[in-house]
Every structure is written in structure tokens, then in C-alpha cells.
Design a protein around this motif. Structure first.
Motif, short mmCIF file in Angstrom:
data_model
loop_
_atom_site.label_atom_id
_atom_site.label_comp_id
_atom_site.label_asym_id
_atom_site.label_seq_id
_atom_site.Cartn_x
_atom_site.Cartn_y
_atom_site.Cartn_z
N SER A 55 0.90 -1.10 -0.14
CA SER A 55 -0.02 0.23 0.10
C SER A 55 0.67 1.30 0.06
N ALA A 107 2.28 1.49 -3.58
CA ALA A 107 1.36 2.09 -4.47
C ALA A 107 1.32 3.79 -4.12
N ASP A 108 1.16 4.03 -2.80
CA ASP A 108 0.97 5.63 -2.48
C ASP A 108 2.23 6.36 -3.12
N GLY A 138 4.03 5.61 -5.45
CA GLY A 138 3.86 5.55 -7.08
C GLY A 138 3.02 6.71 -7.30
N GLN A 139 1.87 7.06 -6.74
CA GLN A 139 1.17 7.91 -7.19
C GLN A 139 1.61 9.26 -6.83
N ALA A 140 2.24 9.50 -5.53
CA ALA A 140 2.91 10.68 -5.53
C ALA A 140 4.25 10.80 -6.51
N GLN A 141 4.77 9.89 -6.94
CA GLN A 141 5.66 10.12 -7.95
C GLN A 141 5.11 10.68 -9.28
N LYS A 142 4.00 10.12 -9.66
CA LYS A 142 3.35 10.51 -10.89
C LYS A 142 2.83 11.91 -10.72
N ARG A 143 2.40 12.37 -9.79
CA ARG A 143 1.98 13.66 -9.41
C ARG A 143 3.13 14.71 -9.44
N GLU A 178 4.24 14.99 -13.16
CA GLU A 178 3.31 15.88 -13.70
C GLU A 178 3.51 17.43 -13.39
#
Length: 82
Positions: free
Chosen positions: A43, A46-47, A49-54, A57
Motif C-alpha cells: 500500500s 502504491a501511494d 507511485g501515485q505521489a511520484q506520478k503527481r 506531472e
């Protein structure tokens, strides 16, 4: 955990059986804890990974803003040269 559990098991089983059962229960408990830790780690990853994507961006947005700023500076420099 094991000693108290083993003592309780001795009330219904032979000492050898109680010891074996206590060990099996302890190992099962350890496996559950490891699985829980692993799921928590998944988990967290995954969090992240989402932070890295943001972050990526946002860096792209900043790069585009930097490009627009450089273009505007070039326009202003050209205007000053005239």
C-alpha cells in the motif's frame, strides 16, 4: 506468547502435543504478521507511485512554464533591441 499459550494447551494435551501446537500457532501468527506487513508495504509503495506520478506531472508543468518564460524573455529582448 508461546509460554502462556503452551501452559493453557497443557491442560488438554500432553506436554509434547502442547509444545508442538504452541509452535504451530506461533508460526502461523508470525506468517499472518508478515503478510500484514507485506500488504501495508504494498500500500505504501502504491501511494509512493501515485505521489511520484503527481511530482512528474508537476515537473512537466514547470518545464512548460519555464519554456513560456524563456520565450517571453526572448520577445522582450527583441523589443528592447528595436
Amino acid at each position: 506468547m508461546t509460554s502462556t499459550l503452551e501452559e493453557k494447551l497443557r491442560a488438554a494435551f500432553t506436554p509434547e502435543q502442547a509444545h508442538l501446537l504452541a509452535e504451530v500457532i506461533r508460526e502461523a501468527y508470525d506468517d499472518v504478521v508478515r503478510a500484514k506487513d507485506f500488504n501495508e508495504l504494498k500500500s505504501i509503495v502504491a501511494d509512493l507511485g501515485q505521489a511520484q506520478k503527481r511530482t512528474e506531472e508537476r515537473v512537466e508543468e514547470l518545464a512548460q512554464a519555464q519554456k513560456r518564460t524563456e520565450e517571453r524573455v526572448d520577445q522582450l529582448a527583441a523589443a528592447v533591441d528595436k
